[in-house]
Write a protein that holds these residues in place. Structure first.
Motif, short mmCIF file in Angstrom:
data_model
loop_
_atom_site.label_atom_id
_atom_site.label_comp_id
_atom_site.label_asym_id
_atom_site.label_seq_id
_atom_site.Cartn_x
_atom_site.Cartn_y
_atom_site.Cartn_z
N PRO A 76 -0.58 -10.94 5.37
CA PRO A 76 -1.57 -10.82 4.18
C PRO A 76 -2.24 -9.61 4.21
O PRO A 76 -2.62 -8.88 5.14
CB PRO A 76 -2.53 -12.08 4.31
N TRP A 78 -8.61 -13.31 10.30
CA TRP A 78 -7.45 -14.10 9.70
C TRP A 78 -7.29 -14.95 10.73
O TRP A 78 -6.92 -14.86 12.10
CB TRP A 78 -6.39 -12.96 9.78
N ASP A 129 6.96 -14.97 6.11
CA ASP A 129 6.18 -14.24 4.96
C ASP A 129 5.41 -12.76 5.54
O ASP A 129 5.12 -12.59 6.85
CB ASP A 129 5.05 -14.92 4.39
N THR A 144 -4.89 -19.50 7.08
CA THR A 144 -3.71 -19.72 6.51
C THR A 144 -2.77 -20.84 7.41
O THR A 144 -3.07 -21.17 8.69
CB THR A 144 -2.67 -18.50 6.62
N ALA A 193 -12.61 -23.72 2.67
CA ALA A 193 -12.99 -23.29 1.54
C ALA A 193 -14.40 -23.32 1.11
O ALA A 193 -15.10 -22.48 0.70
CB ALA A 193 -12.06 -23.64 0.34
N GLU A 202 -11.37 -18.43 2.68
CA GLU A 202 -10.22 -18.45 1.72
C GLU A 202 -9.22 -19.22 2.56
O GLU A 202 -8.80 -18.84 3.43
CB GLU A 202 -9.84 -16.86 1.37
N VAL A 203 -8.36 -19.89 1.58
CA VAL A 203 -7.55 -20.93 2.40
C VAL A 203 -6.14 -20.55 1.53
O VAL A 203 -6.08 -20.47 0.33
CB VAL A 203 -7.77 -22.17 2.20
N ARG A 204 -5.05 -20.14 2.25
CA ARG A 204 -3.90 -19.73 1.46
C ARG A 204 -2.67 -20.43 2.20
O ARG A 204 -2.68 -20.32 3.48
CB ARG A 204 -3.89 -18.39 1.48
N ARG A 205 -1.67 -20.84 1.64
CA ARG A 205 -0.41 -20.99 2.34
C ARG A 205 0.37 -19.93 2.91
O ARG A 205 0.64 -19.22 1.90
CB ARG A 205 0.48 -22.29 1.29
N HIS A 206 0.90 -19.91 3.86
CA HIS A 206 1.52 -18.78 4.63
C HIS A 206 2.38 -19.17 5.81
O HIS A 206 1.76 -19.74 6.49
CB HIS A 206 0.60 -17.59 4.85
N LEU A 255 -9.96 -15.36 6.20
CA LEU A 255 -8.57 -16.00 5.53
C LEU A 255 -8.06 -17.05 6.55
O LEU A 255 -7.84 -16.65 7.82
CB LEU A 255 -7.79 -14.99 5.43
#
Length: 268
Positions: free
Chosen positions: A101, A47, A98, A73, A84, A89-93, A71
């Motif tokens: 993940p 991560w 939050d 973020t 990506a 894997e790209v995610r807003r966080h 991942l």
């Protein structure tokens, strides 16, 4: 990196890409050296917190391969998307707000993130919580208070101006809740979070074309705030940027403290 109301260097500004490129050139080799020493290998789950640009998650994705997971973020993933295509894997966080993940992760890494986060304790807890037993957390953060000069060799008026503008920039950071002495606390904070085998080191370049590029982009991003706060004039900023462009300054970065530790495995 984080953004929000308290984050001075907004990822949405055009200079952000230049800053990410310069930070990558300055610090990626040191970060990757730490990854290598930690023994990262194919199949690891990683991560990357506050990824900013794509360079670090892309390197991780190449190392862990298709059997692994990376991942990446950030609060703003505008500059992270290219990772990506490299297998991440790209995610807003928001790491301070939050829930972590789904994991667990073999490696959690954050660089130049927590010094800007308002609730640093919550963010650190989230990262530790996401580790598998035996997994490693690597935090790399600046300590501007440890070496406050952008021109350590302050021998003339150009260098004195650079250092005065850097003091103004750090005052803006302080006003937004940045902890300018955070890096030195990392070993203690990792131990207090329950991690074992905690170690740390420090690294900072003292002159480089990338230091010049980083300074120019940073000053351009904050010049309006420096002027509005009475910390510099437009004429002083233009003069300083001309000195940087002419290559007449030996510009240093703040020391980057890298600290790492391992989540304890269950006792037999």
């Amino acid at each position: 990196m984080g953004q929000g109301d308290g984050y001075l260097l907004d990822n949405r500004q055009t200079e952000a890409g230049t800053r990410f490129d310069a930070l990558s050139e300055l610090f990626d080799a040191s970060t990757f050296r730490h990854f290598e020493a930690l023994g990262i290998e194919e199949g690891w789950r990683c991560w990357e917190v506050g990824a900013g640009g794509p360079g670090v998650p892309a390197w991780l994705a190449a190392r862990v391969g298709p059997r692994g997971r990376v991942l990446a973020t950030d609060i703003d993933v505008s500059w992270t998307g290219a990772a990506a295509g490299a297998g991440a894997e790209v995610r807003r966080h928001d790491v301070a707000v939050d829930p972590p993940p789904p994991g667990p992760f073999d490696l959690v890494h954050a660089r130049l993130v927590l010094v800007h986060v308002e609730d640093r304790d919550a963010a650190l807890r989230s990262m530790v919580q996401a580790l598998r037993p035996g997994g490693t957390l690597l935090i790399e953060d600046a300590d501007p208070a440890l070496q406050p000069l952008i021109c350590p060799d302050e021998y003339g008026p150009e260098q004195r101006l650079a250092n005065r503008l850097r003091n103004g920039f750090r005052e803006l950071l302080r006003q937004r809740g940045a902890d300018l002495a955070y890096g030195r606390r990392l070993p203690r904070l990792l131990r207090q979070a329950g991690l074992e085998d905690v170690r740390a080191d420090a690294y900072f370049p003292v002159t480089s074309p990338a230091c010049d590029a980083l300074e120019a982009a940073t000053v351009q991003q904050v010049r309006g705030r420096l002027v509005a706060a009475g910390l510099a004039t437009d004429e002083e900023i233009d003069r300083h940027l001309a000195h940087v462009a002419a290559g007449r300054l030996d510009l240093a970065t703040s020391p980057m403290i890298s600290a790492w530790g391992r989540r304890p495995a269950p006792r037999p």
